[in-house]
Motif scaffolding. Structure first.
Motif, PDB file in Angstrom:
ATOM      1  N   ALA A 181      35.856  32.800  33.133  1.00 54.95           N
ATOM      2  CA  ALA A 181      35.807  31.356  33.681  1.00 54.95           C
ATOM      3  C   ALA A 181      36.976  31.039  34.797  1.00 54.95           C
ATOM      4  CB  ALA A 181      35.463  30.436  32.662  1.00 54.95           C
ATOM      5  N   ASN A 182      37.997  31.839  34.553  1.00 52.77           N
ATOM      6  CA  ASN A 182      39.189  31.651  35.291  1.00 52.77           C
ATOM      7  C   ASN A 182      39.105  31.847  36.892  1.00 52.77           C
ATOM      8  OD1 ASN A 182      40.604  30.482  33.264  1.00 52.77           O
ATOM      9  ND2 ASN A 182      41.534  32.187  32.557  1.00 52.77           N
ATOM     10  N   VAL A 183      37.931  32.794  37.051  1.00 57.10           N
ATOM     11  CA  VAL A 183      37.737  32.796  38.343  1.00 57.10           C
ATOM     12  C   VAL A 183      37.613  31.667  39.498  1.00 57.10           C
ATOM     13  CG1 VAL A 183      35.000  32.839  38.456  1.00 57.10           C
ATOM     14  CG2 VAL A 183      36.249  34.336  40.096  1.00 57.10           C
ATOM     15  N   VAL A 184      37.318  30.582  38.916  1.00 55.44           N
ATOM     16  CA  VAL A 184      37.525  29.347  39.429  1.00 55.44           C
ATOM     17  C   VAL A 184      39.000  28.909  40.043  1.00 55.44           C
ATOM     18  CG1 VAL A 184      37.721  27.620  37.561  1.00 55.44           C
ATOM     19  CG2 VAL A 184      36.543  26.811  39.695  1.00 55.44           C
ATOM     20  N   VAL A 185      39.877  29.360  39.137  1.00 52.96           N
ATOM     21  CA  VAL A 185      41.244  29.237  39.484  1.00 52.96           C
ATOM     22  C   VAL A 185      41.674  30.147  40.743  1.00 52.96           C
ATOM     23  CG1 VAL A 185      43.642  29.505  38.641  1.00 52.96           C
ATOM     24  CG2 VAL A 185      41.694  28.666  37.035  1.00 52.96           C
ATOM     25  N   VAL A 186      40.917  31.174  40.729  1.00 47.97           N
ATOM     26  CA  VAL A 186      41.600  32.110  42.055  1.00 47.97           C
ATOM     27  C   VAL A 186      40.805  31.460  43.295  1.00 47.97           C
ATOM     28  CG1 VAL A 186      40.727  34.070  43.148  1.00 47.97           C
ATOM     29  CG2 VAL A 186      41.086  34.266  40.628  1.00 47.97           C
ATOM     30  N   ALA A 187      39.631  30.614  43.292  1.00 54.72           N
ATOM     31  CA  ALA A 187      39.096  29.872  44.494  1.00 54.72           C
ATOM     32  C   ALA A 187      40.004  28.633  44.639  1.00 54.72           C
ATOM     33  CB  ALA A 187      37.685  29.539  44.088  1.00 54.72           C
ATOM     34  N   ALA A 188      40.604  28.004  43.663  1.00 56.40           N
ATOM     35  CA  ALA A 188      41.353  26.996  43.862  1.00 56.40           C
ATOM     36  C   ALA A 188      42.833  27.373  44.341  1.00 56.40           C
ATOM     37  CB  ALA A 188      41.791  26.100  42.445  1.00 56.40           C
ATOM     38  N   LEU A 189      43.344  28.475  43.960  1.00 54.40           N
ATOM     39  CA  LEU A 189      44.655  29.131  44.449  1.00 54.40           C
ATOM     40  C   LEU A 189      44.370  29.474  46.133  1.00 54.40           C
ATOM     41  CD1 LEU A 189      46.237  31.313  41.828  1.00 54.40           C
ATOM     42  CD2 LEU A 189      47.014  28.938  42.792  1.00 54.40           C
ATOM     43  N   CYS A 235      48.708  37.131  38.668  1.00 58.09           N
ATOM     44  CA  CYS A 235      48.660  36.378  37.481  1.00 58.09           C
ATOM     45  C   CYS A 235      47.284  35.683  37.403  1.00 58.09           C
ATOM     46  CB  CYS A 235      49.634  35.053  37.559  1.00 58.09           C
ATOM     47  SG  CYS A 235      51.511  35.552  36.941  1.00 58.09           S
ATOM     48  N   ALA A 236      46.886  35.001  38.582  1.00 58.34           N
ATOM     49  CA  ALA A 236      45.515  34.588  38.651  1.00 58.34           C
ATOM     50  C   ALA A 236      44.442  35.616  38.233  1.00 58.34           C
ATOM     51  CB  ALA A 236      45.042  34.082  39.982  1.00 58.34           C
ATOM     52  N   GLY A 237      44.704  36.905  38.632  1.00 58.73           N
ATOM     53  CA  GLY A 237      43.681  37.932  38.527  1.00 58.73           C
ATOM     54  C   GLY A 237      43.817  38.352  36.766  1.00 58.73           C
ATOM     55  N   ALA A 238      45.094  38.313  36.344  1.00 60.28           N
ATOM     56  CA  ALA A 238      45.070  38.632  34.895  1.00 60.28           C
ATOM     57  C   ALA A 238      44.497  37.651  33.942  1.00 60.28           C
ATOM     58  CB  ALA A 238      46.600  38.800  34.746  1.00 60.28           C
ATOM     59  N   ALA A 239      44.481  36.537  34.482  1.00 60.44           N
ATOM     60  CA  ALA A 239      43.897  35.260  33.812  1.00 60.44           C
ATOM     61  C   ALA A 239      42.459  35.428  33.914  1.00 60.44           C
ATOM     62  CB  ALA A 239      44.467  33.705  34.222  1.00 60.44           C
ATOM     63  N   THR A 240      41.867  35.957  34.743  1.00 64.14           N
ATOM     64  CA  THR A 240      40.555  36.278  34.884  1.00 64.14           C
ATOM     65  C   THR A 240      40.072  37.327  34.174  1.00 64.14           C
ATOM     66  OG1 THR A 240      40.545  35.111  37.230  1.00 64.14           O
ATOM     67  CG2 THR A 240      38.596  36.405  36.616  1.00 64.14           C
ATOM     68  N   SER A 241      40.695  38.313  34.117  1.00 68.54           N
ATOM     69  CA  SER A 241      40.607  39.506  33.188  1.00 68.54           C
ATOM     70  C   SER A 241      40.608  39.091  31.753  1.00 68.54           C
ATOM     71  CB  SER A 241      41.525  40.673  33.430  1.00 68.54           C
ATOM     72  OG  SER A 241      42.766  40.500  33.043  1.00 68.54           O
ATOM     73  N   PRO A 290      44.451  43.664  38.318  1.00 67.23           N
ATOM     74  CA  PRO A 290      44.075  43.511  36.874  1.00 67.23           C
ATOM     75  C   PRO A 290      42.525  43.545  36.853  1.00 67.23           C
ATOM     76  CG  PRO A 290      44.903  41.452  38.104  1.00 67.23           C
ATOM     77  CD  PRO A 290      45.004  42.521  38.805  1.00 67.23           C
ATOM     78  N   LEU A 291      41.955  43.401  37.858  1.00 67.80           N
ATOM     79  CA  LEU A 291      40.262  43.266  37.673  1.00 67.80           C
ATOM     80  C   LEU A 291      39.776  44.706  38.062  1.00 67.80           C
ATOM     81  CD1 LEU A 291      39.670  40.057  40.002  1.00 67.80           C
ATOM     82  CD2 LEU A 291      39.898  40.193  37.499  1.00 67.80           C
ATOM     83  N   ILE A 292      40.482  45.721  38.544  1.00 68.28           N
ATOM     84  CA  ILE A 292      40.060  47.156  38.741  1.00 68.28           C
ATOM     85  C   ILE A 292      39.776  47.676  37.264  1.00 68.28           C
ATOM     86  CG2 ILE A 292      40.433  49.373  39.454  1.00 68.28           C
ATOM     87  CD1 ILE A 292      41.972  48.102  41.882  1.00 68.28           C
ATOM     88  N   PRO A 293      40.261  47.582  36.312  1.00 65.14           N
ATOM     89  CA  PRO A 293      39.749  48.110  35.193  1.00 65.14           C
ATOM     90  C   PRO A 293      38.446  47.751  34.722  1.00 65.14           C
ATOM     91  CG  PRO A 293      42.120  47.761  35.064  1.00 65.14           C
ATOM     92  CD  PRO A 293      41.695  47.120  36.178  1.00 65.14           C
ATOM     93  N   GLN A 294      38.181  46.396  34.788  1.00 63.11           N
ATOM     94  CA  GLN A 294      36.837  45.866  34.583  1.00 63.11           C
ATOM     95  C   GLN A 294      35.543  46.410  35.400  1.00 63.11           C
ATOM     96  OE1 GLN A 294      36.544  43.877  31.521  1.00 63.11           O
ATOM     97  NE2 GLN A 294      34.309  44.282  31.931  1.00 63.11           N
ATOM     98  N   LEU A 295      36.081  46.561  36.707  1.00 63.56           N
ATOM     99  CA  LEU A 295      35.413  46.915  37.621  1.00 63.56           C
ATOM    100  C   LEU A 295      34.624  48.283  37.280  1.00 63.56           C
ATOM    101  CD1 LEU A 295      33.564  46.923  40.356  1.00 63.56           C
ATOM    102  CD2 LEU A 295      35.646  47.687  41.550  1.00 63.56           C
ATOM    103  N   ALA A 296      35.692  49.340  36.639  1.00 63.46           N
ATOM    104  CA  ALA A 296      35.363  50.688  36.592  1.00 63.46           C
ATOM    105  C   ALA A 296      34.432  50.714  35.218  1.00 63.46           C
ATOM    106  CB  ALA A 296      36.689  51.436  36.196  1.00 63.46           C
ATOM    107  N   ILE A 297      34.884  49.671  34.008  1.00 62.14           N
ATOM    108  CA  ILE A 297      33.932  49.540  32.959  1.00 62.14           C
ATOM    109  C   ILE A 297      32.339  49.325  33.572  1.00 62.14           C
ATOM    110  CG2 ILE A 297      33.435  48.177  30.967  1.00 62.14           C
ATOM    111  CD1 ILE A 297      36.412  47.917  30.735  1.00 62.14           C
TER     112      ILE A 297
END
Length: 472
Positions: free
Chosen positions: A184-192, A174-180, A221-228
């Motif tokens: 800016a939600n990457v900060v939520v990943v750090a908090a989690l 869910c955190a990765g999907a929120a970041t995708s 959920p972040l791999i597709p953006q990495l591929a782009i």
């Protein structure tokens, strides 16, 4: 499972929430425009040409992919897609509220507490209003709310190996999907990461497989953006290639809030100018040369995120009838959430131990604070506060539980809390009125230079950019 006694109240709350959301849907702008048109455009790119035809370096794929999924990968008129997205977003919001309520019922060992948690979240008018918009903010808030709730430890199932793998995977998914959806939600990943580290140290119920599961959930959920980014721009980046944060922080020095107006003969830019700005070239210079003014600006940004004076992102009326009823209710909810934060801290200090309920409150506060801090420097829109609205539920519930238990024994405590709610609402009204007086939205003298739209068949100008706005 919900008891028979509470089943019908749940149904009544759900029906009321759906009815309120439908009213907001009719009240909002009737089609897609500006940022919402940009998401519609990008979803069409994904649907017809695939990920590797991605045309922009300032938007992630997440929300357009959600829209493509909602459409069933069919070409739909924008109004029809907006209707389908509204239904999907409302269902996601109510589903998240139901899951949070179930977890809180287990933590408080009370079905009634679970019901009130559901009512608090499902009947939040701000969340229901923004479920009607074709924008990423509501889904971002729902995904972060689920990520936090999945991180809570419930004694009944904490010891099983399946939970030790599944929960971190789903939380970070869910955190990765929120970041995708919103980078800016990457900060939520750090908090989690911090939240799960505290959980591992406190209860020692996690395994190495839990960390691997969390990493897998985050990356999926972040791999597709990495591929782009690698295929199109030649960069290894899980987020966006071109960062706009510095530009947004520059705007944030001189403005308290921003809105988008769609009214005849008016500029679309509604800027709440800051009387505290002293002309410094950068936020760092502003902080060094005028520290109190800059800190006050950040505080006003925080209030502006939760001040829904003009709650719709696309504004068609500068004096809506629903402004003060919605605002006063929201100030009261915000006050109860702040009281919940204070009660949680006092409870930790007094009890000198950290149980599952206290961990749930602490994790909510940590994630909410991290999210708030990343947005405070920028020129905010009040839709940025939706995540904070979604995270208020357990804190408001703590305040209500304390009011019922302590207020019954000490009426003076109950009166003090109620008086505080009135004071918070009055203070919010005064501050909101002051901020509103800073609005600048000049009339456009010549219709030839105006961007005039005629609802309901409104469209952006000819040859539109895939990103009609660079606002955060």
């Amino acid at each position: 499972m919900t008891s028979e006694r509470l089943r019908w109240p749940y149904v009544a709350v759900t029906m009321a929430a759906v009815g309120m959301a439908c009213l907001w849907f009719l009240e909002g702008y009737p089609t897609v425009i500006y940022d919402s048109w940009g998401y519609y455009y990008l979803s069409e790119i994904l649907r017809t040409k695939g990920l590797l035809a991605w045309p922009t370096d300032v938007r992630t794929y997440g929300y357009p992919a959600f829209l493509a999924l909602v459409s069933g990968f069919r070409g739909l008129p924008p109004e029809e897609l907006r209707l389908l997205a509204f239904g999907a977003q409302l269902a996601a919001c109510l589903g998240a509220c139901a899951y949070v309520s179930r977890k809180l019922a287990a933590l408080f060992r009370s079905e009634s507490a679970g019901f009130w948690a559901y009512a608090i979240g499902a009947l939040n008018p701000v969340l229901l209003l923004h479920s009607t918009e074709l924008l990423s903010d509501l889904m971002s808030a729902v995904l972060i709310q689920l990520a936090v709730a999945l991180s809570w430890r419930v004694p009944a199932d904490a010891a099983t190996s399946r939970v030790a793998i599944r929960r971190p995977f789903l939380a970070f998914l869910c955190a990765g999907a929120a970041t995708s959806v919103r980078p800016a939600n990457v900060v939520v990943v750090a908090a989690l990461v911090l939240v799960w580290a505290v959980r591992a140290v406190r209860w020692r119920d996690l395994r190495w497989g839990s960390a691997a599961a969390a990493a897998a959930g985050l990356l999926l959920p972040l791999i597709p953006q990495l591929a782009i980014n690698y295929r199109i721009y030649g960069k290894v980046n899980f987020l966006i290639v071109k960062s706009l944060y510095r530009m947004q922080a520059q705007w944030g020095m001189a403005a308290l809030k921003y809105g988008t107006v769609v009214m005849p003969d008016r500029s679309p830019f509604l800027v709440y100018t800051s009387p505290l700005f002293r002309g410094d070239p950068t936020p760092r210079a502003f902080l060094l040369h005028h520290p109190w003014e800059y800190l006050a600006t950040l505080a006003l940004h925080g209030f502006a995120m939760l001040d829904y004076d003009l709650p719709f992102t696309i504004i068609t009326n500068l004096n809506p009838w629903y402004r003060w009823p919605l605002s006063v209710l929201n100030y009261a909810l915000g006050y109860l959430a702040i009281v919940g934060c204070l009660l949680a801290v006092v409870r930790w200090i007094r009890r000198r131990r950290f149980d599952e309920t206290e961990f749930a409150l602490a994790s909510t506060i940590v994630v909410g604070a991290a999210y708030l801090l990343i947005y405070l420097p920028v020129e905010v829109e009040n839709r940025f506060g939706l995540t904070l609205e979604a995270l208020m539920t357990p804190l408001i519930l703590v305040s209500l539980v304390w009011l019922v238990r302590e207020g019954a024994r000490r009426p003076s405590v109950r009166r003090l809390l109620i008086l505080g709610a009135f004071a918070a609402a009055a203070s919010g009204v005064v501050l909101s009125s002051w901020i509103s007086r800073q609005q600048t939205n000049p009339r456009i003298a010549s219709p030839a230079n105006a961007f005039v739209l005629d609802p309901p068949r409104a469209r952006p100008p000819a040859s539109p950019s895939p990103l009609p706005s660079l606002r955060p």
